[in-house]
Design an enzyme around this catalytic site. Structure first.
Site, short mmCIF file in Angstrom:
data_model
loop_
_atom_site.label_atom_id
_atom_site.label_comp_id
_atom_site.label_asym_id
_atom_site.label_seq_id
_atom_site.Cartn_x
_atom_site.Cartn_y
_atom_site.Cartn_z
N ASP A 35 0.86 -1.18 0.00
CA ASP A 35 0.00 0.00 0.00
C ASP A 35 0.90 1.23 0.00
OD1 ASP A 35 -2.27 1.85 0.56
OD2 ASP A 35 -3.31 0.01 1.13
N VAL A 59 0.80 1.77 -7.09
CA VAL A 59 0.56 0.83 -8.19
C VAL A 59 0.65 1.48 -9.56
CG1 VAL A 59 -0.84 -0.71 -6.77
CG2 VAL A 59 -1.96 1.11 -8.10
N TYR A 150 -14.72 5.88 -13.23
CA TYR A 150 -14.59 4.64 -12.47
C TYR A 150 -15.11 3.45 -13.27
CZ TYR A 150 -15.27 1.19 -8.76
OH TYR A 150 -15.24 0.04 -8.00
N THR A 185 -16.40 -0.83 3.48
CA THR A 185 -15.00 -0.41 3.53
C THR A 185 -14.94 1.11 3.52
OG1 THR A 185 -14.56 -0.19 1.16
CG2 THR A 185 -14.46 -2.42 2.09
#
Length: 240
Positions: A35, A59, A150, A185
């Site tokens: 992360d 990433v 998205y 989350t």
């Protein structure tokens, strides 16, 4: 080939990534939890033992991907499993969307997994039972308003998963996808969680996604590649 099960999990500091990390450890994997939120990541894995290491990873950076994979292989001796879980949720109307924000969603949600596959591929080819799982989204099954960046980036990840599965099947590398719906989350703010709970009855738990990922990378799924597993509590069936 090595028989060691070593997994690299992105977006592991919280939510689904943290749950996937814990579940794979329970299944006997050694895990590199990756992360950019290093303080949160270290706190998340603090009590999980010596079979998990924290790895800093943006990433979207090819250089950081190469460094992360090298760190994992140096520590654990190989890499057999890649979980491309990191992603960003960005909502915006088409009127207000900007090229920069649109491209950023694609970099995190599609380019990142591509870079991960590319960085890990050499080691996956040498591993026993190698597997990749990409976290896609129900946004790549049906359209949602104000999700152009998205949704399109997740549609692209869905396509990348299929293309990689077709290309790598001859090498024995299985590539599958999990499609979470609304999950409890930090990606979903409390108001959104409350609204979706009212619509669906409840939203999912990170462990419920982690259980599916654990199955997909296990020997129990040894004849599955290119599969798309929806974990959404019926969201795609119930929302008109």
């Amino acid at each position: 080939m090595t028989g060691d099960r070593v997994a690299l999990v992105t977006g592991a500091a919280r939510g689904q990534g943290a749950a996937i990390t814990k579940r794979l450890l329970q299944d006997g994997f050694r895990v590199a939890a990756c992360d950019v939120r290093m303080d949160e990541l270290r706190a998340t894995i603090a009590d999980l033992g010596d079979e998990v290491i924290p790895v800093e990873l943006d990433v979207t950076s090819p250089e950081q991907w190469q460094a992360a994979v090298s760190q994992v292989v140096d520590r654990f001796g190989g890499l057999s499993t890649l979980i491309n879980n990191a992603g960003v949720l960005h909502r915006c109307s088409l009127d207000d969307e900007t090229p920069e924000a649109f491209e950023s969603s694609w970099q995190f949600n599609c380019l990142g997994p591509f870079l991960g596959i590319k960085a890990a591929l050499e080691h996956l080819r040498r591993a026993a039972g190698p597997a990749i799982v990409n976290t896609v989204s129900t946004g790549a099954i049906r359209p949602f308003p104000n999700h152009a960046a998205y949704g399109s980036s997740k549609w692209a990840l869905r396509g990348l998963t299929q293309a990689a599965a077709a290309e790598l099947v001859g090498a024995g590398i299985r590539v599958n996808a999990v499609f979470p719906g609304p999950i409890e989350t930090p990606m979903l703010d409390p108001a959104t969680q409350q609204r979706l709970t009212a619509t669906l009855g409840r939203i999912g738990k990170p462990d419920e996604v982690a259980n599916v990922v654990a199955f997909l990378v296990s020997e129990q799924a040894s004849f599955m590649t290119g599969a798309e597993v929806v974990v959404d509590g019926g969201q795609c069936l119930r929302i008109g």
